[in-house]
Structures are given as C-alpha cells and as structure tokens.
Design an enzyme around this catalytic site. Structure first.
Site, short mmCIF file in Angstrom:
data_model
loop_
_atom_site.label_atom_id
_atom_site.label_comp_id
_atom_site.label_asym_id
_atom_site.label_seq_id
_atom_site.Cartn_x
_atom_site.Cartn_y
_atom_site.Cartn_z
N PRO A 552 1.00 -1.10 -0.02
CA PRO A 552 -0.07 -0.10 0.04
C PRO A 552 0.79 1.33 0.06
O PRO A 552 1.94 1.29 0.50
CB PRO A 552 -0.72 -0.12 1.32
CG PRO A 552 0.07 -1.01 2.02
CD PRO A 552 0.82 -1.96 1.26
N HIS A 553 0.43 2.33 -0.55
CA HIS A 553 1.07 3.65 -0.71
C HIS A 553 0.09 4.72 -1.03
O HIS A 553 -0.87 4.64 -1.64
CB HIS A 553 2.26 3.49 -1.59
CG HIS A 553 1.71 3.32 -3.06
ND1 HIS A 553 1.66 2.06 -3.50
CD2 HIS A 553 1.75 4.33 -3.79
CE1 HIS A 553 1.26 2.41 -4.95
NE2 HIS A 553 1.22 3.58 -5.16
N ALA A 554 0.54 5.90 -0.91
CA ALA A 554 -0.28 6.96 -1.56
C ALA A 554 0.89 8.03 -1.87
O ALA A 554 1.96 8.18 -1.22
CB ALA A 554 -1.11 7.65 -0.30
N ILE A 565 4.17 7.90 0.96
CA ILE A 565 3.51 7.53 2.09
C ILE A 565 3.18 6.05 2.02
O ILE A 565 2.61 5.59 1.05
CB ILE A 565 2.55 8.27 3.02
CG1 ILE A 565 1.23 8.18 2.70
CG2 ILE A 565 3.24 9.63 3.28
CD1 ILE A 565 0.07 8.96 3.49
#
Length: 657
Positions: A552-554, A565
């Site tokens: 997961p990341h943004a 992040i």
C-alpha cells in the site's frame, strides 16, 4: 532447460522478511542451492518455492553449518546469526549504504521508487508521480546480491575463505538512471511523458477494440510503413512527413493512429504492424501472461494452480560441444585480496544497455572486458550530451572496458575475433537473434573454437522464440510483461519512466554468467545462455501474482513537490497541499507512518551524497574530461574495489590483437 548442475553444496540461511532477501534466496534455490528460511505467511508463496522452512530455533542451528548467511541488518525483523566460520559468505542487504543513516530499514518499495527518482519520471505530464506495484528496486537488488554471492563462492573455491559484503537498495535503484543522469550534463530536465518518447512519434499506447496496443515508431521510414498499413498514404507527405513535424504535432498524430487501432482487435493490430516490421506489442495483464505465446513457448510460467514466473535462466549445450576431459581447477588466483573475477577474460558485443551493463559489472568484479565495436563505433558512443565526441551514457555503461574495433563482415577481422574467442572465458552479446550465426559464429562453431566458453545472448524475446525477428524495445517488453499493467495512470497502463526492462536484463545477464562460470568450474564444459528480456521483466512481477496485494502507498502533493507514504491517510493528505515536503515527513513520523520525498533528477544530481561520494563518483579520465561513473555495487570486505577507469578511444585494444 535451466542450469544442469545443482549447486547443492551452497547452503544458504535466509534471515528476515525483506523482499530482496527472499527473492535472492529464491534465485539461488532455483539454481539448486539448499536454502533454509523462517516459516512465513502464505502470501509470500512466490518467494518460498524450493526452500525449506524452519522454526527460528532450527534456523539458528542451521546458520552455524551454512556456507551463506543472507540478512538485512537495518530491519527490525532481522534475525541476527553472526558468521561463525571464516569460510562463510555473509550478504547484508540494507536500504542505505551509510550505516549512520537510521530509520529507513522498514521502507517499502514505493518509498524506494520515490527516493531514487523513478516515481518522478513515471506518469504523464499532467499526472502526479506514479509508483509501479511490482517491487522493482527490491527485485533488482536481489539479482545483484545473488550475483555477489556467486562471485564470493568463486573466491571461496580459490582460497577457502568466505567474504562479506553489504549492498544498498538505494544504490542499486540509482543504477536505473544511466539514461537520465547524462541529461543533467546537457542542461536538460526530463519530464514525465507517459508512454510517449520525447524524440520519436508515433510512440505510445493506443486503444484497440478489446485492449491496448503499444507501438514504437522511430524514423520517417517507420512512419511511411505505418501509413501504408493504416491505408493513409496521404499522410506520408504534408504536415506529418518529417519526424520533427510529428514530434511537434504529437497529439494530432496519436489521434490518427488511435482512430485506426480502435477499429481493430489487439491481435489484428499486432499482426498487421508485425508484418510491416514495426515494433509493437499488446499491453498484457498479469492474467494474460499465463497464455502469452512466447512465455508458453519458453516455459516461463509454472502450471496451474498457483501459476508463477519460473527461472529466466535458459541454457543449453551446443550439439557440437566437445567436453573438457575433467572439471577445471579452482580459479587461478588464490590471493585473499584479489577480486573474484581476476583472470577472467570477457568478450562483449554490446550496444545500448543490456549486454554493456552485464559486462560492466563483470569488469567491476575484476574481469578483463574487451568490447567489440564496429568501425563507426557502438551506436550510443556519440549520443549527446557528450565530451569530445564521447557520450556520457556510453561512458557510464562501459566503465573499465577496452575497445576493440572489428568489422565482423571482413575475413581478416573475423580471424582476429576467433583469436580472441579462443582465449576468452565469456562471450556476451545483445545482437538481433541469429546475427552471429549469419556471420559464421553459431553456437556449434563457438563450442568448437572454445569448449569452455560461457556464452550469453540477450534479446527481447529469446533466441528460441515464438516471435522470431520481432523487434524489441524496452517499452514493448514492459508492455508484454505485465509491468505496464502494474503501473496505471488514470486507468491507462503506463511504462516506467526509466528503461527498467533493459537494465534488469543486464543485471540478470550478470547473474546468469556468474552461475555459468560456476557450472563450468564444476563440469569443465562451457554452455550457452539464452536470456530473454521478457522472461526477466515477467520475473519482476511475481510478488503480486495470484491475488497478492501490492504494497500500500499514497502519493501526496505538497507545496513544492510530492511525498510517498506507506499507507493512505486522509488527514495528512488534506494538510499536505499547504505544507512543505519536510513538514509532511514530520507529520508522518509523528503518526508512525513511513514516508519519503519524491526526488527529482535535478535533486539527485545535486546531492553530493549521491554524485561525488555515493553511488556515482566523478573521475577525471586520461583525456582530461571529468566523467560521472557508477561506483561498484559489490564491494567485499578486505578486498580493494577495482579502480574506476572510463573506456578509452575506439580501437584502443587493437594493438594487442
């Protein structure tokens, strides 16, 4: 088939859960090494094949007997098993080469992609930086680490002593920038360009009736052929006639091409483009790869259930090979402070990236590398930006080599090539498949000239291929390997901004050649390695097969740039637009969220910890020019690294023929 001699005496203990550690262990296990690892979750099945899972207590016991310890000293979940014998090989995979830098040990691949500039170069001019869902940096580092272990094993065979080395994920990732760092020396700032090429049009992804097609057209001749295929010969002249015209009107050109592709299926587009000799391919999803014709032909994907990419190392003995009477002895040099490939002679016929990268790393491990160039020089030798006619890109990819100018179409030069082959240990090339055979140097001839030769041919789809003769650019390979499917911008499959398929193909060539040299040491026989970039690029994607979720990341927009992040956080994202990257990183740290700024190429080039004292060093050559050269990634404790030397003028080795 893959390597025929199992390296079962190489016993590896894998400590920790870092993807690069587990992928490195899997590479060695596929070569027949015995690999022991800690019991792990089912989701890590892609890197658990061919290994023996043990409890921590049993793993600790096995560590005392192992010949190789593979770990990550900067991670919280690292299991510490210090080397207990002088013949053990210890490989430590860390995020940062500088042990003084703390807090990065648990970084995910999206954060690594942000820090090395890959994210900033990936996406479109109107999009935010984009992350590929495949663990690109971790997988490339695994290849380097496995190569280092095989090189250290060769050193161990010579003198009975093990070696230890630390390898940095960030430094390995920065090696992807060989195409882009030179732009800084030409005062150019690269932009995110999606699937377009800044100097070639049409070169893009186009919608077909049932999917996406990737087309690469680089010249006016290509454009003429495409106009004929599309039934639009009226466009061969006029506003789109010249390449410069098409570059200036790229949107209009792309609209014309997509009007044609949208009327056909993907297969119809590819068939017509291929018949015209144009580089093109379907943009494959991971699901498509199970039935992709070339991957089926080469046996790249394991069978159901739980299909996964298998080893990209395809080898064969030539039918005319004459076996050496007995296995070769240990490497000639047994000095404890000698680089592992000292005494090895490598002949490279390489252009652009794949074979030159592989041969460069062999040189940095101590091999003598002789680069064969035609009378006009390797195609990228004069690419701008350059100094005194020699390009930065060419120089960075050809460190510590000697140039030998030969025209292999001329009998006298063929004689010189034969003499070199008779004294060589390795031949590596990335010519169009069949080119050497047409010049009279097929595998049977090579085996007869030198039965101990380890020969690696790198190509887009392999020497044995369902697509004989199909051109392969890095972009086409990314499209046909699932990488673009894992890199979407607003739903559109998109290539990674750097030449990841090319670079990884070169690193895979390094690994395969070291494995080939080890097999030759054990059997006394040479071999031929058929390495397809498509196989290697598919291997990069395996962590997210069979429903395994990507990390997961943004990507968060800040006042002066972007931050990645390691998990979406709406509160931080809402504040970030009014804050600097530094302030957003502080917010993330306070919230216990791992984060990294998205660095631009200009920022990386201006960082003396990268260029000057880090992954890239500045070296003044014999010509008085200052060259940026990549530092050796594999540096062994107790052995001085090779002194970096830029490649010299064309044909400098000819006096020694």
């Amino acid at each position: 088939m893959t390597f025929t001699t199992p390296f079962s005496d190489i016993v590896v203990v894998e400590c920790g859960r870092r993807t690069a550690v587990r992928a490195c262990g899997n590479l060695l296990a596929e070569m027949g090494a015995k690999v022991f690892t800690a019991t792990g979750p089912e989701t890590e099945a892609s890197f658990s094949r061919f290994k023996t899972e043990l409890t921590p207590a049993a793993l600790a016991l096995q560590a005392g007997r192992a010949s190789v310890i593979l770990h990550s000293s900067d991670r919280d979940d690292n299991i510490v098993f210090p080397a207990q014998r002088p013949d053990q090989i210890v490989c430590d995979i860390v995020v940062d080469a500088d042990p003084a830098v703390k807090g990065r040990g648990m970084w995910s691949d999206p954060l690594l992609q942000a820090q090395i500039g890959l994210a900033d170069l990936t996406g479109t001019a109107n999009s935010d930086p984009t992350i590929c869902d495949a663990p690109i940096v971790e997988a490339q580092t695994a290849l380097f680490a496995a190569s280092g272990i095989l090189a250290a094993w060769r050193h161990r065979a010579a003198n009975g002593r093990g070696l230890s080395f630390r390898i940095s994920l960030l430094d390995c990732g920065l090696n992807n920038l060989s195409t882009f760092l030179p732009l800084l020396y030409g005062s150019k700032v690269p932009r995110r360009s999606g699937n377009r090429h800044p100097m070639a049009v049409p070169w893009n992804s186009y919608r077909a009736r049932d999917g996406w097609v990737l087309l690469c057209s680089a010249t006016d001749e290509h454009w003429g052929r495409l106009c004929e295929v599309m039934g639009r010969e009226d466009l061969r002249s006029g506003a789109f006639e010249k390449l410069a015209d098409r570059v200036a009107a790229c949107d209009a050109v792309d609209a014309v091409v997509e009007a044609w592709t949208a009327s056909l299926t993907v297969n119809e587009c590819i068939a017509r483009l291929g018949a015209a000799g144009l580089a093109a391919g379907p943009i494959a999803t991971l699901k498509d790869l199970r039935d992709e014709p070339n991957l089926r032909h080469r046996g790249t994907i394991s069978g159901e259930p739980g299909a996964l990419p298998q080893s990209f190392a395809k080898t064969a003995f030539s039918s005319g090979a004459v076996p050496v009477a007995h296995p070769l002895p240990a490497p000639a040099s047994s000095a404890a402070d000698t680089l592992p490939l000292h005494g090895i002679r490598v002949i490279e016929i390489g252009q652009y990236t794949t074979a030159p990268v592989a041969a460069k790393h062999l040189a940095l491990l101590g091999a003598e590398v002789i680069k064969i160039e035609p009378p006009s020089g390797e195609a990228s030798r004069a690419w701008p930006p350059h100094q005194d006619g020699q390009g930065y890109f060419f120089t960075m990819n050809n460190t510590n080599k000697q140039s030998c100018m030969l025209d292999l179409r001329i009998e006298s030069d063929q004689d010189g090539f034969r003499r070199l082959l008779e004294t060589a240990d390795v031949l590596i090339e990335n010519l169009k498949p069949g080119s050497l055979a047409r010049l009279g140097f097929g595998t049977d001839v090579l085996a007869a000239l030198n039965p101990g030769l380890v020969y690696c041919a790198i190509s887009g789809f392999g020497q044995s291929s369902a697509y004989p003769g199909r051109p392969a650019f890095d972009t086409v390979v990314q499209a046909m390997s699932g990488l673009m499917d894992l890199t979407k911008v607003n739903g559109v499959p998109t290539k990674l901004g750097t030449s990841v398929a090319d670079v990884t193909g070169g690193i895979a060539g390094l690994f395969c050649l070291l494995a080939g040299l080890e097999q030759r040491r054990r059997t006394g026989r040479g071999l031929m390695i058929d390495l397809a970039m498509q196989d290697v690029a598919v291997w990069l994607t395996q962590a997210v097969w069979n429903g395994n979720a990507p990390e997961p990341h943004a990507v968060v927009r800040c006042v002066e740039g972007f931050v990645v992040i390691d998990r979406p956080d709406l509160e931080i994202a809402g504040q970030a637009a009014h804050l600097t990257r530094e302030a957003v990183l502080a917010l993330c740290a306070a919230a216990g969220i791992k984060a990294a700024e998205v660095r631009t190429l200009a920022e990386i080039g201006a960082d003396s910890g990268v260029v000057g004292r880090g992954a890239v060093v500045l070296f003044r050559g014999r010509d008085g020019c200052e060259w940026p050269l990549f530092r050796p990634l594999l540096r062994f404790a107790g052995i001085p690294p090779v002194a970096l030397v830029p490649i010299g003028e064309l044909g400098e080795f000819n006096a020694h023929l």
